[in-house]
Write an enzyme that holds these catalytic residues in place. Structure first.
Site, PDB file in Angstrom:
ATOM      1  N   SER A 136       0.693  -1.216   0.128  1.00  0.00           N
ATOM      2  CA  SER A 136      -0.068   0.040  -0.023  1.00  0.00           C
ATOM      3  C   SER A 136       0.734   1.182   0.151  1.00  0.00           C
ATOM      4  O   SER A 136       0.416   2.233  -0.008  1.00  0.00           O
ATOM      5  CB  SER A 136      -0.752  -0.048   1.285  1.00  0.00           C
ATOM      6  OG  SER A 136       0.025  -0.070   2.214  1.00  0.00           O
ATOM      7  N   LEU A 167       3.358   1.745  -2.172  1.00  0.00           N
ATOM      8  CA  LEU A 167       3.970   2.080  -3.748  1.00  0.00           C
ATOM      9  C   LEU A 167       3.403   2.882  -4.448  1.00  0.00           C
ATOM     10  O   LEU A 167       4.053   3.437  -5.460  1.00  0.00           O
ATOM     11  CB  LEU A 167       4.056   0.476  -4.409  1.00  0.00           C
ATOM     12  CG  LEU A 167       4.902  -0.549  -3.674  1.00  0.00           C
ATOM     13  CD1 LEU A 167       4.939  -1.648  -4.625  1.00  0.00           C
ATOM     14  CD2 LEU A 167       6.100  -0.144  -3.023  1.00  0.00           C
ATOM     15  N   LYS A 216      12.946   0.205   4.930  1.00  0.00           N
ATOM     16  CA  LYS A 216      12.790   1.167   3.958  1.00  0.00           C
ATOM     17  C   LYS A 216      13.858   2.255   3.864  1.00  0.00           C
ATOM     18  O   LYS A 216      14.186   2.519   2.736  1.00  0.00           O
ATOM     19  CB  LYS A 216      11.477   2.233   4.450  1.00  0.00           C
ATOM     20  CG  LYS A 216      10.138   1.976   4.165  1.00  0.00           C
ATOM     21  CD  LYS A 216       9.065   2.759   4.237  1.00  0.00           C
ATOM     22  CE  LYS A 216       7.808   2.506   4.302  1.00  0.00           C
ATOM     23  NZ  LYS A 216       6.689   3.534   4.579  1.00  0.00           N
ATOM     24  N   CYS A 262      -2.774   9.337   6.733  1.00  0.00           N
ATOM     25  CA  CYS A 262      -2.875   8.920   5.537  1.00  0.00           C
ATOM     26  C   CYS A 262      -3.661   7.679   5.236  1.00  0.00           C
ATOM     27  O   CYS A 262      -4.455   7.433   4.478  1.00  0.00           O
ATOM     28  CB  CYS A 262      -1.673   8.657   4.655  1.00  0.00           C
ATOM     29  SG  CYS A 262      -0.854  10.346   4.277  1.00  0.00           S
ATOM     30  N   CYS A 279     -13.288   0.461  14.926  1.00  0.00           N
ATOM     31  CA  CYS A 279     -12.674   0.763  13.409  1.00  0.00           C
ATOM     32  C   CYS A 279     -11.144   0.325  13.335  1.00  0.00           C
ATOM     33  O   CYS A 279     -10.726  -0.481  14.649  1.00  0.00           O
ATOM     34  CB  CYS A 279     -12.797   2.261  13.283  1.00  0.00           C
ATOM     35  SG  CYS A 279     -11.516   3.281  14.106  1.00  0.00           S
TER      36      CYS A 279
END
Lengths: 77, 371
Positions: free
Chosen positions: B67, B69, B84, B191, B333
């Site tokens: 998710s 990329l 990373k 995000c 959630c």
């Protein structure tokens, strides 16, 4: 006195618009009270206020028509 | 490397008369730290590596996911599951093998921040959470480092240069002058929750690199003590002047020991009165008599078929509040942010006639515990 408001981020999402005008607002405290009445969700949100493109940190009296921007913090990266 | 090869690599920017050989030498001697190899960090460090910043540091503890990329353009499907920071360094070395890259494959915290930051001149904040942003800001103030700030939310971005050493100390503005207090956790979505188009951090991250190059070479006007916002939907830019706040200094830890003992996570996490821990939630499921509501959008994983619940996405809940008979309502959630918002909405509607809870830290934390 006319205040032209510009909203950013979630504040614009709540209001459903990025710009609108309010009349007869003497200062920023009155302005905040007014918009919190219009949009109660905003009362619990943190945001920064800029009057005529300059950030303010205390109640500011408008000397004539003013542009006011409300900016919430963004965390995404 | 030979001068001819160096000149060929940087020829197109050296030929800018504003930059020239002298500017290129400044870039070579610069030490820039990028915190967060994500949507903002990836494009920023690619351009900074390309431009020939002599020393680049990368801080990130996270692993590449599928998710990521669409916006973290240094990575490919072959990198999924890898560090990373390490992968970013490898790719940057291919772009420019003539620069030094320092990898900090660790989470920035108040125990390592001062040590890591102190070796660099300019710090880029490309992180994705408020506790890191306040921590980085305070560390930059303590260490007298210029901070290039970028942040995004949905279709909008913010860009600024804080604590610039080019500005006189009394005019110097930092992140806390703009946002003195961290918002409550549920107030602002990240995000993962709010969504983001990959291009937006690409634009803002690239602008962060541009500000950095301007600061180093002295070209043009960097956004010192100014904030620029960009809206990718209507292409509106908005720029404003940032002014110092009298109380800011009092809020920033005074020295190393005060900084190291300050809890940035607690500062950025205002516990909600609706919070329900999974330890208390599990017996409630067994006892029944509660209405469990999943407020995630349809199709979000993981599903929670094993417990009796209904789905009302938060977006629908805002439009119309359903009639719920049960006296106790538990909202959930992914991370506990949207369910807190939902709890506030229901609480305004039902007042004290219902007991309303939000599963603290969400399904993600609950599942992790059960695995």
């Amino acid at each position: 006195m006319k205040v032209e408001l510009t909203l950013f981020g979630q504040l614009a999402d709540i209001a459903g618009r990025t710009k609108f005008q309010l009349q007869d607002i003497p200062d920023t405290d009155t302005l905040q009270k007014k918009i919190h009445e219009m949009y109660p969700e905003m009362a619990n949100m943190s945001y920064s206020i800029a009057v005529n493109k300059k950030t303010i940190h205390e109640n500011t009296v408008f000397e004539g028509d003013a542009n006011v921007a409300l900016l919430p913090p963004f965390s995404g990266g | 490397m030979s001068k001819a090869a160096k000149n060929e690599r940087y020829a197109r920017q050296i030929s800018l008369k504003e930059l020239g050989e002298a500017g290129q030498d400044k870039l070579k001697n610069a030490k820039v730290l990028i915190i967060g190899a994500g949507g903002l960090g990836c494009p920023a460090m690619m351009y900074l590596a390309g431009a020939g910043i002599g020393n680049l540091g990368i801080v990130d503890f996270d692993l590449v996911r599928l998710s990521n990329l669409h916006r973290q353009i240094l990575f490919s499907v072959n990198d999924i599951g890898q560090s990373k920071a390490k992968r970013a360094a490898e790719v940057l070395k291919q772009i420019n093998p003539d620069i030094e890259i320092h990898v900090f494959n660790e989470e920035l915290s108040n125990s390592n921040a001062l040590n890591i930051l102190s070796d660099f001149d300019i710090i880029l904040d490309g992180t994705d959470n408020f506790s890191s942003r306040y921590l980085i800001n305070d560390a930059c103030v303590l260490l007298n480092k210029t901070l290039v700030y970028g942040a995004i939310s949905r279709f909008e971005g913010q860009l600024a240069v804080f604590n610039s050493t080019k500005s006189s100390p009394e005019d110097r503005v930092n992140y806390r002058d703009l946002f003195p207090l961290a918002p409550a956790d549920h107030e602002v979505l990240n995000c993962a929750e709010a969504g983001v188009i990959g291009v937006l951090p690409g634009i803002i991250g690239t602008m962060m690199a541009n500000e950095t190059i301007k600061l180093i070479t002295g070209i043009g006007e960097a956004l010192i003590n100014r904030l620029l916002t960009y809206n990718s939907l209507n292409n509106h830019f908005f720029e404003l002047e940032l002014t110092p706040r009298a109380e800011t200094n009092k809020m920033i830890p005074k020295g190393i020991s005060e900084f190291e003992s300050f809890s940035y996570k607690a500062f950025c996490r205002i516990n909600s009165t609706f919070d329900l821990s999974y330890e208390n939630f599990e017996p409630m499921i067994k006892n029944g008599n509660i209405q469990i509501i999943d407020v995630r959008e349809s199709g979000e994983a993981p599903d929670i078929e094993h417990i009796n619940h209904i789905n009302i996405p938060l977006s629908k809940l805002k439009e119309q509040i359903p009639e719920i008979d049960a006296k106790t309502i538990v909202l959930l959630c992914q991370t506990g942010k949207r369910s807190t918002v939902a709890a506030e909405i229901l609480s305004q509607h039902y007042g004290k006639s219902r007991k309303i809870f939000s599963l603290k830290d969400g399904i993600a934390a609950w599942q992790k515990e059960n695995n």
